[in-house]
Scaffold this active site. Structure first.
Site, mmCIF file in Angstrom:
data_model
loop_
_atom_site.group_PDB
_atom_site.id
_atom_site.type_symbol
_atom_site.label_atom_id
_atom_site.label_comp_id
_atom_site.label_asym_id
_atom_site.label_seq_id
_atom_site.Cartn_x
_atom_site.Cartn_y
_atom_site.Cartn_z
ATOM 1 N N ASP A 584 0.747 -1.042 0.092
ATOM 2 C CA ASP A 584 -0.155 0.471 0.049
ATOM 3 C C ASP A 584 1.006 1.325 0.108
ATOM 4 O O ASP A 584 1.079 1.512 -1.075
ATOM 5 C CB ASP A 584 -1.595 -0.178 0.954
ATOM 6 C CG ASP A 584 -2.493 -1.404 1.162
ATOM 7 O OD1 ASP A 584 -2.168 -1.539 0.192
ATOM 8 O OD2 ASP A 584 -2.841 -1.138 2.574
ATOM 9 N N GLU A 817 -4.004 -7.588 13.129
ATOM 10 C CA GLU A 817 -3.306 -7.118 11.957
ATOM 11 C C GLU A 817 -1.609 -6.990 11.689
ATOM 12 O O GLU A 817 -1.230 -7.219 10.401
ATOM 13 C CB GLU A 817 -4.316 -6.167 11.299
ATOM 14 C CG GLU A 817 -3.252 -5.496 9.754
ATOM 15 C CD GLU A 817 -4.807 -4.404 9.305
ATOM 16 O OE1 GLU A 817 -4.797 -4.179 7.609
ATOM 17 O OE2 GLU A 817 -5.413 -3.826 10.284
#
Length: 847
Positions: A584, A817
């Site tokens: 990302d 995460e």
């Protein structure tokens, strides 16, 4: 007709010529024009041989030929565009790896039913395109307030939830802690008949010792159809209780679901309860919560003997909102039980084709089956991972079993169409309808399939159940289109789409993702878990997938690669994102251009080339070109030439770059009198023009990829340099694992926009740490000058990552995460038992 096979050659890094439709029309027009020019006769403008007449005929002929060629070119361009757009929406021409009925009850009865609805706290469905679904909702009965729990939401603020035990096939045990109470949800399946057999649920609810106790609770069990089939309620006339329901669908045939009366926790005595039931129709499965909420009214009374009467919310009549035009798609039956705590309820699904039952799967029989499957699961877990033999404590073993169970319990079966934007079409178009059986990264935040996540998921699941991994890989590869592209995010069906922001629904056919399925294939090959027939069915799609990366993601030089799909807005972002890379907001070249060379993609293609060579060799197919490509992409001298930045002392991307960028508030002119002052935006300013160079200020995960994917020779001086850098606390080393970006980077922990916090700019990610731990063990076992250094780092990094993930699980109740590089605290979404569950393999030292 034999399929054309494109092979990687010395120019594999270059973009090959675009294949297209036949150019017959244009070729015919050109040939006709040429014949006319050569003939030179006929026409008007003067007698034959007259110069003016000849010139007139020639001009007219040239004009006609030009017009014909122009029209042919326009027609070809339009046709070619339509042809390419159609190919994007056409599935791969090779035979499907999986038969159309491979997920059905006849082909795979053991896996037909399952907890394949990861987005809800507790639910089941069959692996069928239009399966009916069953699920659980519950709500506290608070004065004037309705807190309905159904879909997994971080906003619910549950202290803990997740599977403690789940073998992926037969049973599961889940713990859910809510405010003031805890629920234990259990299921067991029993084979029989032609429709996947029976299954039973048990839900036990207990008051929590901490916090305000919940005096009574409403449990809502529901069954809903998905566009086909019928449900019929069986209601006790005296009590109004929904005692059972009968149903029929095309794939399940006839079935019955029975709702047992609530008992005490031990199941030895019945409890007083109030009952409500709802029969309604919904627009679709994504609207079930809305329908239930809209039907609730507080007009009902809970009055157990010897206790005061209390009002409670119960399901009542449902009226669709005014103006709702969508036709009802789902039939819904809800059985609500309002009861004091503690309590236990059981629900039985019995297939009409499963005869000769020894007895109902309820009460003591259900307890015995749960005990039998639990013992079998624990034995099998120890055989697969050996954590007791390695000296892990019972709580640590329980944690590891929960991590694996949550990945298995997070498996989902989806069916639907992706929405795809092709560069050859003006608007997004629906992709062919297809099923997908896959693990998911997070039940709350990402309850759907992600391409690059799935390769990591299967590294763990292949160790547990190789057959499961083979099926999942086949499902993903069967989604491939005629060009060899697989949509990187799978949003299939209305339930899945309801959890996705609109801007992320459309998939772009030029966008790739790290081809991590090759990692899983390599693992299965090493386990000797891939039969020749299975490989042969995979092979045409693997070829096309591999060719797609070589043709569409090629870099500016041979053997270089470039991610497509970077954000092109150089004003809004501190550093334009590269979502397609999976990393990302990891810093890349500050100004996207076609001159970029991306190190991580090159390394992924080296792995892919090696796997392709091995698969081809096992099948007796030509493998030499794949082998040469793997060797070229692993060649140290060529790797240095393309990606070693001597001035930076590390591997790096290359592109049009400057580090002199910052986000600043724009300066606005004063508005006209009486007008409000607009809010200034946070925009990027560039203080020094970019130039083509290696990307500085970005040392981190990308820099490590030649190490992470084990492309370096054990005696390479670059290996020693990377080992030293990753151990530096000023750069990547933390007590919790390797941070994603060096502390010395100007992008470290920097927002990318005003509302876009750092993601891959500092936090510790388990998937990349897994690759690092695995690589360190690899180099710690090879003869070379850095063997001892790598072995020491392996032991330290493994202990740091495993220890922190376990501690955070104990403290927070979740696997996360990502983890804060300064405190080790879990952050991002939770529970995240996708690739973060790879901690189990690190504990087991199985890489």
């Amino acid at each position: 007709m034999a399929r054309e096979r494109r092979r990687p050659g010395p120019e594999a890094g270059r973009r090959p010529a675009e294949k297209g439709p036949p150019r017959a029309a244009a070729a015919a027009a050109a040939a006709a024009g040429a014949r006319r020019l050569r003939g030179g006769g006929g026409g008007s403008g003067g007698p034959p041989g007259h110069p003016r007449a000849s010139r007139s005929r020639l001009v007219a002929l040239v004009a006609l030929v030009s017009l014909a060629l122009g029209l042919a070119a326009v027609g070809y361009g339009v046709g070619a565009r339509r042809w390419r757009a159609a190919r994007v929406l056409t599935l791969h021409p090779a035979p499907r790896i999986l038969d159309a009925n491979s997920s059905g009850p006849a082909a795979e009865p053991r896996r037909f039913w399952g907890s394949y609805r990861p987005q809800v706290y507790f639910g089941m469905k069959a692996r069928s395109p239009r399966s009916p679904v069953a699920g659980l909702m519950w709500m506290h009965q608070l004065e004037g307030d309705v807190r309905l729990r159904h879909t997994c939401e971080q906003s619910d603020g549950l202290p803990r939830y997740g599977w403690l035990l789940h073998d992926g096939v037969n049973f599961g045990v889940q713990e859910i802690q809510d405010v003031g109470l805890s629920l234990q949800t259990e299921f067991v399946k029993r084979p029989g008949g032609q429709h996947g057999g029976d299954w039973s649920w048990r839900v036990t609810v207990r008051p929590e010792r901490t916090g305000p106790p919940a005096p009574f609770i409403s449990l809502l069990f529901y069954v809903a159809t998905d566009g086909q089939g019928s449900l019929q309620p069986v209601v006790e006339q005296k009590t109004g209780r929904l005692a059972s329901l009968t149903g029929t669908t095309e794939e399940l045939g006839h079935f019955t679901i029975t709702f047992q009366q609530p008992t005490n926790e031990a199941g030895t005595a019945p409890l007083y309860a109030s009952y409500n039931y709802l029969q309604a129709k919904a627009e679709g499965l994504q609207r079930l919560s809305d329908v239930v909420k809209a039907s609730l009214t507080p007009r009902f009374t809970f009055a157990p003997p010897g206790a005061p009467k209390r009002r409670y919310f119960g399901v009542d009549a449902y009226h669709s909102p005014a103006g709702e035009r969508a036709l009802p798609h789902s039939q819904l039956l809800v059985h609500q039980v309002t009861v004091s705590l503690p309590c236990r309820l059981e629900i039985l699904f019995e297939s009409g084709s499963a005869g000769d039952r020894a007895g109902r799967l309820a009460g003591e029989a259900l307890s015995q089956e749960l005990g039998r499957h639990t013992a079998a699961f624990e034995r099998r877990f120890e055989e697969a991972f050996g954590l007791a033999r390695k000296g892990f404590s019972p709580p640590e073993q329980s944690f590891a079993r929960a991590a694996l169970s949550n990945m298995l319990g997070g498996m989902g079966y989806f069916h639907g169409r992706s929405l795809v934007q092709s560069p050859h079409a003006e608007l997004p178009q629906p992709y062919p309808e297809a099923p997908l059986f896959t693990a998911v990264p997070s039940r709350s935040f990402f309850p759907r399939g992600f391409l690059w996540d799935e390769g990591f998921h299967q590294l763990l699941l292949a160790r547990w159940d190789a057959a499961l991994s083979r099926e999942v890989l086949a499902h993903w590869l069967d989604l491939m289109n005629a060009e060899g592209w697989i949509p990187r995010e799978q949003i299939l069906g209305a339930e899945a789409r309801a959890k996705v922001p609109a801007e992320f629904v459309v998939q772009h056919s030029s966008a790739g993702n790290p081809p991590t399925l090759f990692l899983a294939l390599r693992q299965l090959l090493a386990q000797e878990a891939l039969e020749t027939d299975y490989l042969r069915r995979l092979y045409p799609r693997l070829q096309s997938w591999y060719d797609w990366y070589n043709s569409t993601q090629a870099g500016p030089l041979p053997f270089t690669f470039r991610w497509r799909g970077r954000d092109q807005d150089t004003q809004a972002f501190l550093n334009p994102k590269t979502l397609t890379s999976g990393l990302d907001d990891y810093p890349r070249a500050s100004h996207p251009s076609e001159d970029e060379r991306h190190l991580d993609l090159r390394c992924w293609m080296a792995v892919a080339s090696g796997v392709m060579a091995e698969v081809a060799m096992r099948l007796g197919e030509p493998a030499e070109e794949y082998r040469r490509m793997a060797e070229a992409l692993s060649d140290g001298q060529l790797l240095d030439q393309h990606h070693w930045a001597e001035a930076l002392g590390t591997f790096a991307d290359y592109g049009n770059h400057t580090q002199a960028v910052a986000l600043e508030r724009e300066k606005l002119r004063p508005p006209p009198p009486g007008q409000p002052l607009p809010t200034p935006r946070l925009l990027r300013v560039v203080r020094k023009p970019p130039r083509l160079q290696f990307v500085g200020g970005a040392f981190g995960y990308v820099s490590l990829f030649p190490l992470l994917l084990q492309l370096l020779r054990p005696d390479s001086p670059r290996l020693g340099s990377l080992l030293t850098d990753l151990r530096s606390e000023r750069k990547l080393w933390t007590p919790f694992g390797l941070r994603s970006l060096s502390r010395s980077s100007p992008f470290y922990l920097k927002h990318n926009t005003e509302h876009d916090p750092p993601y891959w700019r500092g936090p510790v990610w388990v998937n990349i740490n897994f690759l690092a731990v695995r690589a360190l063990q690899h180099y710690g076992r090879l003869e070379g000058p850095f063997r001892e250094q790598a072995a020491t780092l392996y032991r330290e990094l493994r202990a740091n990552v495993v220890g922190n993930v376990y501690r955070q699980y104990l403290e927070s109740g979740y696997v996360w995460e990502q983890y804060h590089d300064g405190t080790g605290k879990g952050q991002g979404c939770y529970p995240f038992t996708g690739w973060s569950a790879l901690v189990v393999l690190m504990m087991a030292e199985e890489y």
